[in-house]
Design an enzyme around this catalytic site. Sequence first.
Site, PDB file in Angstrom:
ATOM      1  N   SER A 113      10.698 120.896 103.864  1.00 18.99           N
ATOM      2  CA  SER A 113      11.623 119.814 103.541  1.00 18.99           C
ATOM      3  C   SER A 113      12.435 119.326 104.737  1.00 18.99           C
ATOM      4  CB  SER A 113      12.521 120.273 102.401  1.00 18.99           C
ATOM      5  OG  SER A 113      13.335 119.218 101.986  1.00 18.99           O
ATOM      6  N   HIS A 114      13.765 119.509 104.676  1.00 19.71           N
ATOM      7  CA  HIS A 114      14.621 118.946 105.725  1.00 19.71           C
ATOM      8  C   HIS A 114      14.599 119.763 107.004  1.00 19.71           C
ATOM      9  CE1 HIS A 114      17.000 121.950 103.613  1.00 19.71           C
ATOM     10  NE2 HIS A 114      17.676 122.109 104.738  1.00 19.71           N
ATOM     11  N   ASP A 277      14.058 112.525 103.392  1.00 21.43           N
ATOM     12  CA  ASP A 277      13.870 113.754 104.168  1.00 21.43           C
ATOM     13  C   ASP A 277      12.397 114.095 104.364  1.00 21.43           C
ATOM     14  OD1 ASP A 277      13.233 114.543 101.601  1.00 21.43           O
ATOM     15  OD2 ASP A 277      14.064 116.548 101.848  1.00 21.43           O
ATOM     16  N   ASP A 279      10.118 115.966 102.975  1.00 27.38           N
ATOM     17  CA  ASP A 279       9.149 115.943 101.883  1.00 27.38           C
ATOM     18  C   ASP A 279       9.443 114.857 100.852  1.00 27.38           C
ATOM     19  OD1 ASP A 279      11.448 117.289 101.071  1.00 27.38           O
ATOM     20  OD2 ASP A 279      10.380 118.550  99.635  1.00 27.38           O
ATOM     21  N   ASP A 281      12.062 114.081  98.941  1.00 30.25           N
ATOM     22  CA  ASP A 281      12.801 114.247  97.692  1.00 30.25           C
ATOM     23  C   ASP A 281      14.298 113.957  97.832  1.00 30.25           C
ATOM     24  OD1 ASP A 281      13.373 116.529  99.106  1.00 30.25           O
ATOM     25  OD2 ASP A 281      12.725 117.943  97.562  1.00 30.25           O
ATOM     26  N   ARG A 282      14.751 113.681  99.041  1.00 30.13           N
ATOM     27  CA  ARG A 282      16.180 113.381  99.197  1.00 30.13           C
ATOM     28  C   ARG A 282      16.394 111.943  99.636  1.00 30.13           C
ATOM     29  NH1 ARG A 282      19.382 118.080 102.163  1.00 30.13           N
ATOM     30  NH2 ARG A 282      18.175 119.871 101.465  1.00 30.13           N
ATOM     31  N   THR A 344      22.926 125.676  92.878  1.00 27.03           N
ATOM     32  CA  THR A 344      22.233 124.843  93.862  1.00 27.03           C
ATOM     33  C   THR A 344      20.720 125.034  93.774  1.00 27.03           C
ATOM     34  OG1 THR A 344      24.107 124.874  95.349  1.00 27.03           O
ATOM     35  CG2 THR A 344      21.948 124.504  96.350  1.00 27.03           C
ATOM     36  N   SER A 365      23.707 117.397  98.272  1.00 27.50           N
ATOM     37  CA  SER A 365      22.895 117.393  99.484  1.00 27.50           C
ATOM     38  C   SER A 365      21.937 116.205  99.527  1.00 27.50           C
ATOM     39  CB  SER A 365      22.095 118.688  99.557  1.00 27.50           C
ATOM     40  OG  SER A 365      21.347 118.858  98.359  1.00 27.50           O
ATOM     41  N   LYS A 376      13.714 116.323  92.666  1.00 32.62           N
ATOM     42  CA  LYS A 376      14.536 115.212  93.106  1.00 32.62           C
ATOM     43  C   LYS A 376      13.611 114.202  93.784  1.00 32.62           C
ATOM     44  CE  LYS A 376      16.310 117.983  97.015  1.00 32.62           C
ATOM     45  NZ  LYS A 376      15.731 119.319  96.841  1.00 32.62           N
TER      46      LYS A 376
HETATM   47  C1  VG1 Z   1      19.714 122.992 100.391  1.00 36.73           C
HETATM   48  C2  VG1 Z   1      20.648 122.109  99.589  1.00 36.73           C
HETATM   49  C3  VG1 Z   1      20.236 122.104  98.125  1.00 36.73           C
HETATM   50  C4  VG1 Z   1      18.771 121.665  98.014  1.00 36.73           C
HETATM   51  C5  VG1 Z   1      17.907 122.565  98.882  1.00 36.73           C
HETATM   52  C6  VG1 Z   1      16.469 122.120  98.896  1.00 36.73           C
HETATM   53  O1  VG1 Z   1      19.800 124.316  99.939  1.00 36.73           O
HETATM   54  O2  VG1 Z   1      21.973 122.553  99.717  1.00 36.73           O
HETATM   55  O3  VG1 Z   1      21.094 121.257  97.418  1.00 36.73           O
HETATM   56  O4  VG1 Z   1      18.336 121.746  96.682  1.00 36.73           O
HETATM   57  O5  VG1 Z   1      18.380 122.531 100.230  1.00 36.73           O
HETATM   58  O6  VG1 Z   1      16.368 120.805  99.300  1.00 36.73           O
HETATM   59  P1  VG1 Z   1      20.659 125.426 100.702  1.00 36.73           P
HETATM   60  O7  VG1 Z   1      20.368 126.699  99.983  1.00 36.73           O
HETATM   61  O8  VG1 Z   1      20.226 125.422 102.129  1.00 36.73           O
HETATM   62  O9  VG1 Z   1      22.074 124.998 100.572  1.00 36.73           O
HETATM   63  V1  VG1 Z   1      15.009 120.309 100.159  1.00 36.73           V
HETATM   64  O10 VG1 Z   1      15.014 118.679 100.072  1.00 36.73           O
HETATM   65  O11 VG1 Z   1      15.330 120.948 101.702  1.00 36.73           O
HETATM   66  O12 VG1 Z   1      13.762 121.139  99.502  1.00 36.73           O
HETATM   67 CO    CO Z   2      13.369 117.890 100.553  1.00 31.63          CO
END
Ligand code: VG1
Ligand code: CO
Length: 543
Positions: A113-114, A277, A279, A281-282, A344, A365, A376
């Site tokens: 993801s991010h 982001d 993948d 989803d954001r 979360t 986020s 998402k």
């Molecule tokens: C983070 C965000 C959370 C989100 C998760 C996955 O998690 O805070 O809100 O659901 O990333 O998003 P963490 O545990 O690092 O706070 V994605 O778009 O990176 O799969």
């Molecule tokens: Co993502």
Amino acid sequence: MTVQTIKTTPFDGQKPGTSGLRKQTSTFVEPNYLENFVASIWVGIGGVTGKTLVLGGDGRYYNKEASQIVMKMAAASGATKVIVGQDGLLSTPAASHMIRKRKTDGGVILSASHNPGGPKADFGIKFNMPNGGPAPESITNAIFENTKVISEYDILDAPDVDLSVIGLSKMGDMVVEVVDPVVDYAALMEEIFDFAAIKDMFAGGFTLCFDAMHAITGPYATEILEKRLSAPEGSVINGIPLPDFGEGHPDPNPTWAKPLMDLMMGPDAPDFGAASDGDGDRNMIVGKGAYVTPSDSLAMLAANATLVPAYKDGLAGIARSMPTSGASDRVAEALGVPAFATPTGWKFFGNLLDAGKATICGEESAGTGSNHVREKDGLWAVLFWLNILAARKTSVQDLMVDHWSKYGRNYYSRHDYEAIDKPMAEKLMDDLRGKLADLGGTVAGGLTIESADDFAYDDPVDGSRTEKQGIRVLFKGGDRLVLRLSGTGTVGATLRVYLEKVVTDPNGLDMDPQEALAPVIAAAEELAEISTRTGRTAPDVIT
Ligand code: VG1
Ligand code: CO
């Protein structure tokens, strides 16, 4: 083509976090590392014999190789079919949709993801259930348990499947169907939103800049925004997915999407800016000179949802993650529908969506979504905003001001301290946890503490309980501080400090968020001694 049974030994730390297993790429490419985890997924979901799975990823480095490994392991373990995105690509929401549309037994998503991508960055993998949503903790725990005892796995000794060609082929006895990653998703968006109204708005001169950050959303955004909605060519920037995301950090927030922020705050800003982001989803939403916090975005989408064809009959409920601001709760109250606060991570929304208790969900986020999939969905949120602006014929800025004047404003910010020492971060949390019971009635940062606790969630659908999901400190008057450690980082620990202040006085709606939050920031420092313990004078990321 024969099934090979390979002897292996467990790797430490294959515990899925907030969203699947994420590690440095150098770890994932070690012999047997990915294979051990995939074999453990098969065990965790009760085997893959006779099953049909979806497979796709965000296109980062190792996506292609990992896709072949997953397919060979699925084939060796008796899967009937794998539906895979062309070149191994599928955005997370598109994968969720594909799992649902084709009524499959779930899917494997290759993404961190991010997190940045590349040989020196991160890779990840997660499993989504037949409902299209991330595996719940009961499954991820079962997967983890197997990673601790694994001694062998099966993999087919077969040539790679050519994933560049759409169509059917076979790997051993298993059918491989390579599909266009965009078409079905784009069709779903056309069903949900008023494309004609958005198209008219573009025809009337409305301008947009969508920054795909060299990640997976590029092809989706180009097809939907430029081709189907006729946004001017060039509205989508950084639209070609790259294995290292152009050495960028595909996290759509003001820090990592700075070029877009600079454009939107400058004299040549288009009417609307957005980013997505790794993948897909954001989402980040920015108007001309106006950044929309994700918590506000959730509230504003919910408040205007009936303008969107798919939600014209209203919402069943609104769900947010606990650290997300309470802005959407007030919209729920006004609409007379329930509001939910979950831990979360998107995996906690699935039950509420499946049970029809919530229609729209969101996280601070920059994740927002609805019952159209079980993830998402970045582009969905962008289209939702465009649909609202087209229907209300207003600007982002005016819509925000209007919303705050009606509901009040939740000033909100998140301060992240990244890659800090893990034992130190855990001690910081433990020490604060130890103090919670005595905090009520005391003062921090000049604010009086009303209550403090460690958030635990009782799922109203399946009755499961999830504990230690973030420390909450509630102040008199509604201000709030939340601290938790990230479950997606791959180096050391990341401390997230979530800050919120509620203002309903019409004269207080136009403050600078960091200034408005100064007392809460001071309280965080006083209670958790962040700068003393971390040695950092400022957060690495402020959203
Ligand atoms: C983070 C965000 C959370 C989100 C998760 C996955 O998690 O805070 O809100 O659901 O990333 O998003 P963490 O545990 O690092 O706070 V994605 O778009 O990176 O799969
Ligand atoms: Co993502």
